[in-house]
Design a protein around this motif. Structure first.
Motif, mmCIF file in Angstrom:
data_model
loop_
_atom_site.group_PDB
_atom_site.id
_atom_site.type_symbol
_atom_site.label_atom_id
_atom_site.label_comp_id
_atom_site.label_asym_id
_atom_site.label_seq_id
_atom_site.Cartn_x
_atom_site.Cartn_y
_atom_site.Cartn_z
ATOM 1 N N LEU A 5 0.832 -1.202 0.000
ATOM 2 C CA LEU A 5 0.000 0.000 0.000
ATOM 3 C C LEU A 5 0.868 1.254 0.000
ATOM 4 O O LEU A 5 0.604 2.211 -0.731
ATOM 5 N N LEU A 6 1.904 1.211 0.828
ATOM 6 C CA LEU A 6 2.806 2.356 0.936
ATOM 7 C C LEU A 6 3.518 2.610 -0.390
ATOM 8 O O LEU A 6 3.693 3.765 -0.807
ATOM 9 N N LYS A 7 3.908 1.547 -1.071
ATOM 10 C CA LYS A 7 4.594 1.684 -2.356
ATOM 11 C C LYS A 7 3.703 2.382 -3.380
ATOM 12 O O LYS A 7 4.141 3.315 -4.069
ATOM 13 N N TYR A 8 2.444 1.963 -3.472
ATOM 14 C CA TYR A 8 1.527 2.570 -4.438
ATOM 15 C C TYR A 8 1.147 3.995 -4.057
ATOM 16 O O TYR A 8 0.990 4.862 -4.929
ATOM 17 N N ASP A 9 1.013 4.266 -2.765
ATOM 18 C CA ASP A 9 0.699 5.629 -2.319
ATOM 19 C C ASP A 9 1.855 6.573 -2.649
ATOM 20 O O ASP A 9 1.648 7.672 -3.169
ATOM 21 N N LEU A 10 3.076 6.135 -2.363
ATOM 22 C CA LEU A 10 4.251 6.971 -2.646
ATOM 23 C C LEU A 10 4.423 7.181 -4.147
ATOM 24 O O LEU A 10 4.759 8.287 -4.592
ATOM 25 N N LYS A 11 4.187 6.143 -4.922
ATOM 26 C CA LYS A 11 4.308 6.246 -6.372
ATOM 27 C C LYS A 11 3.327 7.281 -6.914
ATOM 28 O O LYS A 11 3.670 8.092 -7.782
ATOM 29 N N LEU A 88 -9.957 -5.072 -0.808
ATOM 30 C CA LEU A 88 -8.662 -5.650 -0.467
ATOM 31 C C LEU A 88 -8.717 -6.313 0.909
ATOM 32 O O LEU A 88 -9.425 -5.843 1.805
ATOM 33 N N PRO A 89 -7.958 -7.405 1.074
ATOM 34 C CA PRO A 89 -7.937 -8.091 2.373
ATOM 35 C C PRO A 89 -7.057 -7.357 3.384
ATOM 36 O O PRO A 89 -6.039 -7.878 3.860
ATOM 37 N N VAL A 90 -7.447 -6.140 3.679
ATOM 38 C CA VAL A 90 -6.658 -5.315 4.592
ATOM 39 C C VAL A 90 -7.612 -4.419 5.366
ATOM 40 O O VAL A 90 -8.650 -3.997 4.852
ATOM 41 N N SER A 91 -7.268 -4.143 6.620
ATOM 42 C CA SER A 91 -8.136 -3.338 7.475
ATOM 43 C C SER A 91 -8.075 -1.856 7.119
ATOM 44 O O SER A 91 -7.118 -1.391 6.509
ATOM 45 N N LYS A 92 -9.115 -1.128 7.526
ATOM 46 C CA LYS A 92 -9.127 0.325 7.326
ATOM 47 C C LYS A 92 -7.967 0.968 8.073
ATOM 48 O O LYS A 92 -7.401 1.970 7.609
ATOM 49 N N ASP A 93 -7.610 0.421 9.229
ATOM 50 C CA ASP A 93 -6.497 0.971 10.009
ATOM 51 C C ASP A 93 -5.196 0.931 9.214
ATOM 52 O O ASP A 93 -4.406 1.893 9.234
ATOM 53 N N THR A 94 -4.962 -0.166 8.499
ATOM 54 C CA THR A 94 -3.736 -0.310 7.719
ATOM 55 C C THR A 94 -3.724 0.653 6.542
ATOM 56 O O THR A 94 -2.687 1.266 6.240
ATOM 57 N N VAL A 95 -4.865 0.797 5.883
ATOM 58 C CA VAL A 95 -4.960 1.736 4.757
ATOM 59 C C VAL A 95 -4.704 3.157 5.243
ATOM 60 O O VAL A 95 -3.954 3.923 4.622
ATOM 61 N N TYR A 96 -5.320 3.502 6.364
ATOM 62 C CA TYR A 96 -5.157 4.843 6.930
ATOM 63 C C TYR A 96 -3.704 5.090 7.323
ATOM 64 O O TYR A 96 -3.146 6.161 7.045
ATOM 65 N N LEU A 97 -3.080 4.101 7.944
ATOM 66 C CA LEU A 97 -1.681 4.221 8.345
ATOM 67 C C LEU A 97 -0.785 4.427 7.135
ATOM 68 O O LEU A 97 0.163 5.215 7.171
ATOM 69 N N SER A 98 -1.081 3.728 6.037
ATOM 70 C CA SER A 98 -0.300 3.869 4.822
ATOM 71 C C SER A 98 -0.353 5.297 4.296
ATOM 72 O O SER A 98 0.673 5.856 3.875
ATOM 73 N N LYS A 99 -1.543 5.903 4.328
ATOM 74 C CA LYS A 99 -1.686 7.279 3.836
ATOM 75 C C LYS A 99 -0.878 8.246 4.700
ATOM 76 O O LYS A 99 -0.219 9.159 4.175
ATOM 77 N N VAL A 100 -0.939 8.053 6.000
ATOM 78 C CA VAL A 100 -0.219 8.942 6.910
ATOM 79 C C VAL A 100 1.286 8.781 6.745
ATOM 80 O O VAL A 100 2.023 9.773 6.660
ATOM 81 N N LEU A 101 1.765 7.548 6.684
ATOM 82 C CA LEU A 101 3.205 7.309 6.542
ATOM 83 C C LEU A 101 3.732 7.845 5.213
ATOM 84 O O LEU A 101 4.829 8.410 5.153
#
Length: 263
Positions: A5-11, A88-101
């Motif tokens: 998630l972090l890779k795609y957000d940063l890209k 996606l098989p991922v929690s909202k918390d993980t998605v949110y964390l990815s955006k913040v990071l």
């Protein structure tokens, strides 16, 4: 999954930021080359113009870093892309964390590029000597070392930038819980939280003044501010902004977990 998630957000964010990085570095190099040509008023002026463009590109990069981080979050969570995101098989918390990071990492990158551009534009033995002397005087005035002074100032600036980012995320989440005028309500929520935070900051400063006469003088007099007072205020600012950042992160996450209204 967080790494992906972090890779795609940063890209997505860097796709535009890289343009501003490239332009800022190009203008910085041009300014450096032109300013190195001696005894030429024209090249001296052109060098200063190029340096001005480099600074403007750096400022634009920072603004776009913040705006694209918010845009990525909105598009990914509430627009057409959200239909894929929420399968996606991922929690909202993980998605949110990815955006913040991703926003935090982009901020550090932008600051690093900014420092590099300023170094390219303005480096010289005379300027470096003047900068070191200025920092030494400032450090002596604040009764600290140059390194500590730079760390304190950098911490205050970064904490405030992160504070703006976190308010933006929390505002977007709160505003998009409505069924209409979501973006308008997101902006209003962000402004309200920002104003409330500033009022609370003044209250915290006043509370600190009850145990520190120097800080209380900020409210009671218009006399010159003492150096010790400035140091105290900066330390308080770092602590308060850190608490705000953590608080708004969890507020946004909590509101996100209550449910999402997709456009």
């Amino acid at each position: 999954m967080l790494n992906k998630l972090l890779k795609y957000d940063l890209k997505w964010i860097y796709k535009v930021l890289i343009v501003f990085y490239f332009l800022s570095l190009i203008f910085a190099v041009i300014a450096r080359i032109l300013s190195s040509i001696e005894n030429s008023a024209i090249f001296d002026v052109l060098g200063k113009v190029a340096a001005g463009f480099a600074v403007s590109m750096v400022v634009s990069a920072l603004i776009n870093c913040i705006m694209r981080s918010w845009a990525r979050f909105t598009i990914n969570m509430y627009k057409d892309e959200s239909y894929l995101t929420h399968t996606l098989p991922v929690s909202k918390d993980t998605v949110y964390l990815s955006k913040v990071l991703s926003a935090i990492l982009c901020t550090f990158t932008t600051v690093a590029i900014s420092v590099g551009c300023m170094f390219i534009c303005y480096y010289s033995d005379a300027n470096m000597k003047a900068l070191k002397n200025s920092l030494s005087v400032a450090a002596d005035t604040f009764d600290t070392t140059v390194i500590n002074l730079l760390l304190i100032v950098s911490a205050v600036i970064l904490m405030e930038v992160f504070f703006i980012l976190m308010i933006g995320y929390a505002g977007i989440v709160i505003g998009h819980r409505s069924n209409k005028n979501k973006m308008l309500k997101s902006i209003i929520a962000g402004i309200v939280m920002y104003l409330m935070s500033n009022v609370l900051s003044v209250a915290v400063l006043f509370a600190a003044g009850t145990v520190n006469d120097n800080i209380m003088n900020l409210f009671k007099t218009t006399d010159s501010i003492q150096i010790a007072t400035i140091k105290s205020v900066m330390y308080i600012a770092i602590a308060v902004y850190f608490i705000y950042n953590v608080a708004f992160y969890f507020i946004g996450k909590q509101q996100l977990n209550k449910g999402i209204n997709i456009d």
